[in-house]
Enzyme design. Sequence first.
Site, PDB file in Angstrom:
ATOM      1  N   ASN A  30      20.990 -19.778  84.661  1.00 28.72           N
ATOM      2  CA  ASN A  30      20.498 -21.219  84.654  1.00 28.72           C
ATOM      3  C   ASN A  30      20.737 -21.903  83.148  1.00 28.72           C
ATOM      4  O   ASN A  30      20.841 -21.153  82.062  1.00 28.72           O
ATOM      5  CB  ASN A  30      19.533 -21.651  85.606  1.00 28.72           C
ATOM      6  N   ARG A  31      20.741 -23.253  83.138  1.00 27.44           N
ATOM      7  CA  ARG A  31      20.880 -23.868  81.789  1.00 27.44           C
ATOM      8  C   ARG A  31      19.625 -24.250  81.039  1.00 27.44           C
ATOM      9  O   ARG A  31      19.597 -25.138  80.079  1.00 27.44           O
ATOM     10  CB  ARG A  31      21.569 -25.168  82.193  1.00 27.44           C
TER      11      ARG A  31
END
Length: 220
Positions: A30-31
Site C-alpha cells: 500500500n501507499r
Amino acid sequence: AAGRPLTGRRAVVTAGPTFEPIDPVRGLTNRSSGKQGYAVAAALAELGCAVTLVSGPTALGAPVGVNRIDVESALEMQKATQDALPADIAVLSAAVADWRIDTVAGAKIKKAPGGPPTLSLVENPDILAGLSRPGRNRPKLVIGFAAETQDLEANARAKLSRKGCDWIVGNDVSDEVFGSDGNTVLLVTASGVETWPRQSKTAIARRLAARIAEQFKDPA
Ligand code: C5P
C-alpha cells in the site's frame, strides 16, 4: 534529565506499509510512506526513550538513536513487535495489509494460456488489537492510528473501543497525507477528543511524544 523525561522508558513503534508476497518476485502492498511513524520514533528517542522501530519497506533512513527492525509481511511485523516487548509504550502507526496471500508460490507464477491465476486471500492478525489485550506483557500505553476520509471523530472513537487501545490518533486522509510532510489529526483518549491544527508530521510527532511523557511523569 528535564529535557529527556522518557529516560528509562521503552517504546515499540510500527511504521510503513507491509508487503505481502505472492511469489518470489511479486506482492501486495500500500501507499504508506512511513513518515508519521518514523517521526514519532524520532520524537520519543529525543525525549530519552529507548525505541524499537518495526518498519515495513520504506525509503526512509533510521532516525538517530532508534533501533530499527526491518520486516516485510504483517506476520513478520507481528512477531518483531512481540519480540520488542516488554515496553511501556506502543505506537502502532503501520498500515498493515488486511489480507495476505493464502499460499505463497515458491517459484514465479508464469503467464499461462489458461488465463490469470486466482489469488486466494486470508485475513492478517490485528497487531494493535492483540497488543491491547489485557495481559502481563501489555504496554501501559497503547496508541493506534485511524486513517479516515469521513466521520473522523466517530470512527476514531469506535476504533478505540473495538481495538482496546488507550489512545487513537485519527488521521484525516481526505486532506493530503500520503507521502506528504503535513498531516491533520485528532487525539481520542478516554477523557475526550482534541483536534490539532494541520501541521508537519514532525510537529505532530513531537506533540504526541510530549503528551506521552506527561503520562509517564514519575521516573521509571
Ligand atoms: O482497523 P484499521 O486498520 O483501520 O486500524 C488501524 C490501526 O490498527 C493502526 O494503528 C494500525 O497500525 C493497526 N493495525 C494493526 N494490525 C492490523 C491492522 C491494523 O496493528 N492487521
